[in-house]
Design an enzyme around this catalytic site. Structure first.
Site, short mmCIF file in Angstrom:
data_model
loop_
_atom_site.label_atom_id
_atom_site.label_comp_id
_atom_site.label_asym_id
_atom_site.label_seq_id
_atom_site.Cartn_x
_atom_site.Cartn_y
_atom_site.Cartn_z
N HIS A 108 49.22 92.42 14.15
CA HIS A 108 49.92 91.99 14.39
C HIS A 108 51.18 91.88 12.48
O HIS A 108 51.85 92.69 12.38
CB HIS A 108 50.53 90.72 15.40
CG HIS A 108 52.00 90.06 14.77
ND1 HIS A 108 52.98 89.80 16.18
CD2 HIS A 108 52.55 89.52 13.84
CE1 HIS A 108 54.38 89.35 15.78
NE2 HIS A 108 53.25 88.75 14.36
N GLU A 109 50.04 91.23 11.93
CA GLU A 109 49.85 91.51 10.45
C GLU A 109 49.79 92.48 9.28
O GLU A 109 50.80 92.21 8.91
CB GLU A 109 49.36 90.16 10.16
CG GLU A 109 49.52 88.82 10.89
CD GLU A 109 51.36 88.09 10.70
OE1 GLU A 109 51.63 88.41 9.91
OE2 GLU A 109 50.75 87.34 11.32
N GLN A 148 57.26 88.78 5.12
CA GLN A 148 58.21 87.42 5.59
C GLN A 148 58.52 86.77 4.43
O GLN A 148 59.28 85.88 4.78
CB GLN A 148 56.91 87.58 7.13
CG GLN A 148 56.49 87.80 7.66
CD GLN A 148 55.63 86.88 8.52
OE1 GLN A 148 54.52 86.88 8.76
NE2 GLN A 148 56.14 87.34 9.97
N GLY A 195 49.33 82.76 11.42
CA GLY A 195 49.41 84.56 10.83
C GLY A 195 51.10 84.10 9.88
O GLY A 195 52.35 84.19 10.08
N HIS A 214 53.41 94.85 10.06
CA HIS A 214 55.12 93.97 9.28
C HIS A 214 54.46 94.58 7.64
O HIS A 214 55.29 94.85 6.98
CB HIS A 214 54.28 92.80 8.65
CG HIS A 214 55.02 91.49 10.03
ND1 HIS A 214 56.25 92.00 10.01
CD2 HIS A 214 53.50 90.38 10.78
CE1 HIS A 214 56.41 90.39 10.61
NE2 HIS A 214 55.24 90.38 11.44
N CYS A 260 56.33 85.32 17.13
CA CYS A 260 56.48 85.65 14.98
C CYS A 260 58.19 85.07 15.39
O CYS A 260 58.68 84.90 14.63
CB CYS A 260 56.85 87.12 14.79
SG CYS A 260 56.91 87.84 13.66
N LEU A 261 56.77 84.32 13.36
CA LEU A 261 58.52 83.50 12.32
C LEU A 261 59.43 84.28 12.48
O LEU A 261 60.09 83.72 12.18
CB LEU A 261 56.79 82.86 11.61
CG LEU A 261 56.09 81.96 11.58
CD1 LEU A 261 54.82 81.09 10.27
CD2 LEU A 261 56.64 80.51 12.47
C1 Y12 Z 1 48.81 86.17 18.49
C2 Y12 Z 1 49.95 86.73 18.27
C3 Y12 Z 1 50.77 86.97 17.62
C4 Y12 Z 1 50.46 86.58 15.59
C5 Y12 Z 1 50.98 86.54 14.45
C6 Y12 Z 1 51.56 84.77 13.71
N1 Y12 Z 1 52.69 84.41 14.93
C7 Y12 Z 1 52.94 83.15 14.11
O1 Y12 Z 1 52.16 82.76 13.52
C8 Y12 Z 1 53.99 82.40 14.90
C9 Y12 Z 1 53.91 81.53 15.15
C10 Y12 Z 1 55.70 81.38 15.67
C11 Y12 Z 1 55.87 79.46 15.83
C12 Y12 Z 1 56.86 78.85 15.95
O2 Y12 Z 1 57.83 77.72 15.43
C13 Y12 Z 1 56.82 76.76 16.91
O3 Y12 Z 1 56.23 76.64 17.58
C14 Y12 Z 1 57.53 75.24 16.30
C15 Y12 Z 1 58.07 79.43 17.09
O4 Y12 Z 1 59.24 78.74 17.66
C16 Y12 Z 1 59.99 79.28 17.05
O5 Y12 Z 1 59.92 79.10 15.34
C17 Y12 Z 1 61.49 78.65 17.74
C18 Y12 Z 1 57.93 81.07 16.98
C19 Y12 Z 1 56.42 81.99 16.35
C20 Y12 Z 1 48.64 86.19 16.03
C21 Y12 Z 1 47.88 85.67 17.11
CO CO Z 2 55.35 88.58 12.97
#
Ligand code: Y12
Ligand code: CO
Length: 171
Positions: free
Chosen positions: A137-138, A50, A45, A141, A95-96
């Site tokens: 969550h989004e 962001q 997401g 933001h 969260c990214l």
């Molecule tokens: C449930 C809860 C939150 C969401 C919001 C969207 N969140 C994400 O897309 C998070 C992504 C994310 C990715 C990461 O990278 C890797 O896993 C390789 C990360 O870790 C690092 O950057 C070190 C952290 C978050 C949607 C549904």
């Molecule tokens: Co986020």
């Protein structure tokens, strides 16, 4: 084009985004870039703020049971509004913009939403499970809020201490 992700504690993440008025090629380019960026960074997401754009635009692309994302499941969400919230559930969120930190957050279990797609067509939907969590969550933001604001006082203090240490170490 892959855009740079704005990372906490950047002040831009606190901005309140504005509604989109034109469903034009600029919006389509933003949505395409956001998708490319989200996939490149392994996210499910992403909100426009962001990538530094103060517009009420977000995308969600959940993974299937095997962890694969399919573009046909992509939700492109413009000017969303939640019209109904029901129940509650706890899920470990990430969260990214806060890379590497995950914690439990309580949110509504089921939500009704209204939004526009990239062409300006109104969509009304009822969401549950992870999709409902991701949407909330989004949408936070878009109002300038992050999931870490939902942590208890003590957890937030611990997070801030660890985050400062991590930034100092240049990680
Ligand atoms: C449930 C809860 C939150 C969401 C919001 C969207 N969140 C994400 O897309 C998070 C992504 C994310 C990715 C990461 O990278 C890797 O896993 C390789 C990360 O870790 C690092 O950057 C070190 C952290 C978050 C949607 C549904
Ligand atoms: Co986020």
């Amino acid at each position: 084009m892959i855009r740079e992700i704005v990372v906490y504690p950047d002040k831009r993440l606190r901005k309140v985004s504005r509604d989109v008025e034109s469903f034009d090629t600029d919006l389509h380019k933003l949505l395409d870039d956001m998708y490319e960026t989200m996939i490149a960074k392994k996210g499910i997401g992403l909100a426009a703020i962001q990538v530094g754009i103060e517009k009420n635009v977000l995308i969600i692309n959940l993974s299937d049971e095997e962890g694969n994302q399919h573009k046909e499941d992509l939700l492109e969400v413009v000017n969303p509004k939640i019209t109904h919230l029901e129940g509650s559930e706890i899920y470990q969120e990430g969260c990214l913009s806060v890379p590497g930190y995950y914690d439990d957050v309580k949110r509504a279990q089921n939500i009704s939403v209204e939004y526009f797609d990239r062409f300006g067509t109104l969509v009304k939907d009822e969401l549950e499970g992870l999709l409902a969590i991701a949407m909330q969550h989004e949408m936070d933001h878009l109002k300038g809020h992050l999931f870490i604001e939902k942590l208890s006082y003590l957890k937030r203090k611990k997070f801030e201490k660890e985050w400062k240490k991590k930034l100092k170490a240049g990680k």
